[in-house]
Write a protein that holds these residues in place. Structure first.
Motif, short mmCIF file in Angstrom:
data_model
loop_
_atom_site.label_atom_id
_atom_site.label_comp_id
_atom_site.label_asym_id
_atom_site.label_seq_id
_atom_site.Cartn_x
_atom_site.Cartn_y
_atom_site.Cartn_z
N ASP A 106 10.91 0.93 -3.52
CA ASP A 106 12.25 0.76 -2.94
C ASP A 106 12.24 1.06 -1.45
O ASP A 106 12.86 0.34 -0.65
N ALA A 107 11.54 2.13 -1.06
CA ALA A 107 11.46 2.48 0.35
C ALA A 107 10.81 1.36 1.16
O ALA A 107 11.28 1.00 2.25
N GLN A 108 9.74 0.79 0.64
CA GLN A 108 9.06 -0.30 1.34
C GLN A 108 9.97 -1.52 1.49
O GLN A 108 10.04 -2.14 2.56
N LEU A 109 10.67 -1.87 0.42
CA LEU A 109 11.54 -3.05 0.47
C LEU A 109 12.71 -2.83 1.44
O LEU A 109 13.12 -3.75 2.14
N LEU A 110 13.24 -1.61 1.49
CA LEU A 110 14.32 -1.32 2.43
C LEU A 110 13.82 -1.36 3.87
O LEU A 110 14.53 -1.84 4.77
N LEU A 111 12.62 -0.86 4.12
CA LEU A 111 12.07 -0.90 5.48
C LEU A 111 11.81 -2.34 5.90
O LEU A 111 12.09 -2.72 7.05
N LEU A 112 11.28 -3.14 5.01
CA LEU A 112 11.08 -4.56 5.33
C LEU A 112 12.42 -5.22 5.67
O LEU A 112 12.51 -6.03 6.60
N HIS A 113 13.45 -4.88 4.90
CA HIS A 113 14.78 -5.44 5.17
C HIS A 113 15.28 -5.01 6.55
O HIS A 113 15.82 -5.83 7.31
N ALA A 114 15.10 -3.74 6.88
CA ALA A 114 15.53 -3.25 8.19
C ALA A 114 14.76 -3.92 9.32
O ALA A 114 15.29 -4.11 10.43
N LEU A 115 13.51 -4.30 9.06
CA LEU A 115 12.67 -4.97 10.06
C LEU A 115 12.92 -6.47 10.12
O LEU A 115 12.36 -7.15 10.96
N GLY A 116 13.73 -6.99 9.17
CA GLY A 116 13.98 -8.43 9.13
C GLY A 116 12.82 -9.22 8.55
O GLY A 116 12.68 -10.41 8.84
N LYS A 117 12.02 -8.57 7.73
CA LYS A 117 10.87 -9.23 7.12
C LYS A 117 11.12 -9.48 5.64
O LYS A 117 11.92 -8.77 5.01
#
Length: 281
Positions: free
Chosen positions: A22-33
């Protein structure tokens, strides 16, 4: 460790109680990836994050730590290979429901041409769109219709259909009340949680009306089973998703209504998740 690196941000989220995925997916979302970019995070774990990204990721992590579904936070959920937009107007599609889609496609193989398919309680459109996409890919002619009592849910489903370029008709109706005609298949993932079920405490972010159905959770399933025969072609099928402990009760309801070949299917966890039967020819 760089205090503003990807690795530091992920560690901070895990300290809030988030699991690593979940943390990885949220960080990717915040990065626009895209969600498929987890390997990028591993390769760039020491990269410095911009302050705006750190602030956004922190806010997203807090929402997840408070129990909000990941799909609502990022706005999408994959179902049967299709990227669906979801928000608080609809339930988050579950992988278990793919069992219902697979069974639906199986029974439709034995049906004729110009298929008529109905999805009751469509929500985000997950079942209807998965069936429509699969039949389209197979070159089979079909009219798929999706029903929901919630105008808000139908708005979400329509937007998904338009974005995926899938021709699905939509009807606002309480189950079959406003539906005309007969179908080769009626599939439904209706509310099936008992109103006093303790599991509801973990689902407070999702629409309650799409989850509960009376004291035993079977009120809507009873209504659908009673109404369905008048909207099924001879030899056609009614397939229903239900709770982990309801298969026997649902099979009994189907048998009492005169359905044939009544049976159940197991989900990925080995639980009887769907039951259905065939209208006599």
């Amino acid at each position: 460790m760089n205090q503003s690196s990807c690795a530091h941000a992920l560690a901070a989220a895990q300290r809030l109680g988030l699991d690593r995925l979940d943390a990885q997916l949220l960080l990717l979302h915040a990065l626009g990836k895209p969600p498929s970019g987890r390997s990028w995070l591993l390769a760039h774990d020491t990269d410095e994050l911009a302050p705006g990204v750190i602030a956004l990721f922190g806010a997203l992590s807090l929402r997840r730590a408070e129990g909000e579904p990941l799909a609502y936070i990022v706005g999408t959920k994959e179902f049967f290979g299709l990227p669906l937009q979801v928000d608080k107007r609809v339930l988050v599609p579950r992988p278990d429901t793919e069992t219902l889609v697979e069974w639906s496609l199986e029974v439709l193989k034995a049906q004729g041409t110009a298929l008529q398919v109905l999805d009751l309680g469509t929500g985000s459109g997950a079942i209807a769109l998965a069936i429509a996409h699969s039949l389209k890919a197979a070159g089979r002619e079909a009219q798929v219709t999706a029903v929901d009592a919630s105008a808000d849910a139908l708005d979400v489903a329509r937007e998904n259909a338009q974005r995926l370029d899938l021709a699905v008709a939509f009807i606002e109706s309480s189950w079959l009340q406003a539906v005309d005609g007969c179908f080769h298949l009626i599939a439904s993932n209706p509310p099936y949680i008992a109103s006093a079920d303790l599991h509801l405490a973990a689902l407070t972010h999702e629409p309650l009306q799409a989850l509960t159905a009376g004291a035993d959770g079977l009120d809507d399933i009873r209504r659908i089973i009673q109404q369905a025969p008048g909207h099924l072609l001879p030899g056609s099928w009614l397939l229903l998703e239900h709770g982990y402990d309801q298969a026997g009760q649902v099979r009994e309801l189907l048998l009492r209504q005169g359905f044939l070949q009544v049976g159940s299917r197991y989900d990925l966890a080995g639980i009887e998740r769907c039951s259905g039967g065939q209208r006599p020819a």
